[in-house]
Design an enzyme around this catalytic site. Structure first.
Site, mmCIF file in Angstrom:
data_model
loop_
_atom_site.group_PDB
_atom_site.id
_atom_site.type_symbol
_atom_site.label_atom_id
_atom_site.label_comp_id
_atom_site.label_asym_id
_atom_site.label_seq_id
_atom_site.Cartn_x
_atom_site.Cartn_y
_atom_site.Cartn_z
ATOM 1 N N SER A 154 0.838 -1.213 0.000
ATOM 2 C CA SER A 154 0.000 0.000 0.000
ATOM 3 C C SER A 154 0.871 1.261 0.000
ATOM 4 O O SER A 154 0.529 2.250 -0.652
ATOM 5 C CB SER A 154 -0.977 0.002 1.184
ATOM 6 O OG SER A 154 -0.285 0.068 2.404
ATOM 7 N N ASN A 155 1.989 1.230 0.696
ATOM 8 C CA ASN A 155 2.880 2.400 0.680
ATOM 9 C C ASN A 155 3.516 2.588 -0.698
ATOM 10 O O ASN A 155 3.683 3.712 -1.160
ATOM 11 C CB ASN A 155 3.966 2.279 1.751
ATOM 12 C CG ASN A 155 3.436 2.623 3.120
ATOM 13 O OD1 ASN A 155 3.244 3.789 3.448
ATOM 14 N ND2 ASN A 155 3.150 1.601 3.925
ATOM 15 N N ASN A 199 13.728 4.282 5.100
ATOM 16 C CA ASN A 199 12.767 3.258 5.544
ATOM 17 C C ASN A 199 11.642 3.916 6.326
ATOM 18 O O ASN A 199 11.824 4.989 6.914
ATOM 19 C CB ASN A 199 13.489 2.237 6.429
ATOM 20 C CG ASN A 199 12.581 1.081 6.843
ATOM 21 O OD1 ASN A 199 11.772 0.596 6.045
ATOM 22 N ND2 ASN A 199 12.692 0.657 8.089
ATOM 23 N N HIS A 213 8.825 2.959 9.425
ATOM 24 C CA HIS A 213 8.576 1.954 10.452
ATOM 25 C C HIS A 213 7.328 2.363 11.246
ATOM 26 O O HIS A 213 7.169 3.536 11.598
ATOM 27 C CB HIS A 213 9.792 1.843 11.382
ATOM 28 C CG HIS A 213 9.655 0.720 12.346
ATOM 29 N ND1 HIS A 213 9.837 -0.603 11.976
ATOM 30 C CD2 HIS A 213 9.290 0.708 13.646
ATOM 31 C CE1 HIS A 213 9.602 -1.379 13.024
ATOM 32 N NE2 HIS A 213 9.279 -0.611 14.044
ATOM 33 N N MET A 234 11.121 -6.893 3.922
ATOM 34 C CA MET A 234 11.341 -7.677 5.137
ATOM 35 C C MET A 234 12.732 -8.323 5.186
ATOM 36 O O MET A 234 12.894 -9.441 5.670
ATOM 37 C CB MET A 234 10.255 -8.759 5.263
ATOM 38 C CG MET A 234 8.842 -8.211 5.220
ATOM 39 S SD MET A 234 8.528 -6.976 6.497
ATOM 40 C CE MET A 234 8.135 -8.065 7.850
ATOM 41 N N LEU A 273 16.996 -7.522 6.049
ATOM 42 C CA LEU A 273 18.020 -6.597 6.532
ATOM 43 C C LEU A 273 19.103 -6.500 5.455
ATOM 44 O O LEU A 273 19.622 -7.519 4.998
ATOM 45 C CB LEU A 273 18.607 -7.134 7.844
ATOM 46 C CG LEU A 273 19.582 -6.201 8.555
ATOM 47 C CD1 LEU A 273 18.885 -4.914 9.002
ATOM 48 C CD2 LEU A 273 20.183 -6.911 9.778
HETATM 49 C C1 GRF Z 1 4.189 -0.686 6.890
HETATM 50 O O1 GRF Z 1 3.492 -0.690 8.097
HETATM 51 C C2 GRF Z 1 5.603 -0.191 7.091
HETATM 52 O O2 GRF Z 1 5.716 0.729 8.124
HETATM 53 C C3 GRF Z 1 6.347 -1.461 7.443
HETATM 54 O O3 GRF Z 1 5.757 -2.445 6.648
HETATM 55 C C4 GRF Z 1 4.401 -2.091 6.361
HETATM 56 C C5 GRF Z 1 4.219 -2.196 4.882
HETATM 57 O O4 GRF Z 1 2.871 -2.067 4.500
HETATM 58 N N1 GRF Z 1 7.761 -1.282 7.253
HETATM 59 P P1 GRF Z 1 2.486 -2.039 2.966
HETATM 60 O O5 GRF Z 1 3.091 -3.292 2.319
HETATM 61 O O6 GRF Z 1 3.078 -0.801 2.363
HETATM 62 O O7 GRF Z 1 0.992 -2.048 2.889
#
Ligand code: GRF
Length: 194
Positions: free
Chosen positions: A13-14, A104, A106, A87, A89
């Site tokens: 979604s981001n 990043n 978080h 996901m 490192l």
């Molecule tokens: C988000 O909550 C971000 O902060 C974390 O992973 C999630 C990713 O969500 N790092 P999406 O895949 O962008 O919906």
């Protein structure tokens, strides 16, 4: 104009918000790097017309997988790498290949609750103030210099799902804003050095 590559492993979604928001600017998302072939983010990239590259880490070392990523990114003129739910490192060697250029997001107020369970750990902590952090990536897990944080106070009556939705809404609003600001300033710096 400046281009970014987004790295994501899951829902995306981001990623989608970044693509859409950058379309209203001089900047753009040039590519998606994904380490999982079944991730929904790949479908989003297809629908949005963004080239995506699946770099599997299975059966190879992290360094081998990262070498594949680096050679893919050489096709592009990337100003920033933007992690959005990636996901993995990244190795110190990879981080050093793009000094200060990996960002990043978080879903907690770092340094509290780093790692993969940021939302759940924030929720069950009982903390009154929750939020999000956008930071530069260093060698550690969610430890790099903080660029931006946004918090909110909860009443205590919210469900985990409600808190999750609130956090994602903050991410979707502020991640593009921060990235656009960074790209604008990179562009200004580049034009000074030209
Ligand atoms: C988000 O909550 C971000 O902060 C974390 O992973 C999630 C990713 O969500 N790092 P999406 O895949 O962008 O919906």
């Amino acid at each position: 104009m400046a281009e970014i590559a987004v790295f994501a492993s899951g829902n995306g979604s981001n990623f989608q918000r970044l693509v859409e928001a950058l379309r209203d600017t001089r900047h753009s998302v040039s590519s998606l790097i994904c380490d999982r072939k079944d991730a929904y983010v790949l479908e989003r990239a297809r629908l949005l017309g963004i080239p995506s590259y699946i770099v599997s880490y299975e059966g190879k070392s992290r360094e081998e997988a990262e070498r594949e990523i680096i050679s893919t990114l050489k096709e592009y003129d990337i100003s920033l790498i933007v992690l959005a739910g990636f996901m993995r490192l990244l190795s110190p060697q990879f981080v050093d290949t793009y000094p200060d250029r990996i960002i990043n997001i978080h879903p907690s107020l770092l340094p509290k609750y780093p790692g993969t369970k940021g939302i759940e750990e924030s929720y069950y902590s009982g903390d009154r103030e929750l939020g999000i952090t956008i930071h530069r990536v260093d060698y550690g897990l969610d430890t790099g210099p903080i660029l931006f944080q946004k918090s909110f106070k909860r009443t205590g009556g919210e469900s985990l799902k409600e808190i999750e939705e609130r956090i994602h809404a903050l991410e979707h609003k502020y991640y593009p804003e921060v990235i656009i600001e960074l790209l604008d300033s990179i562009e200004t710096e580049n034009s000074k050095n030209y």
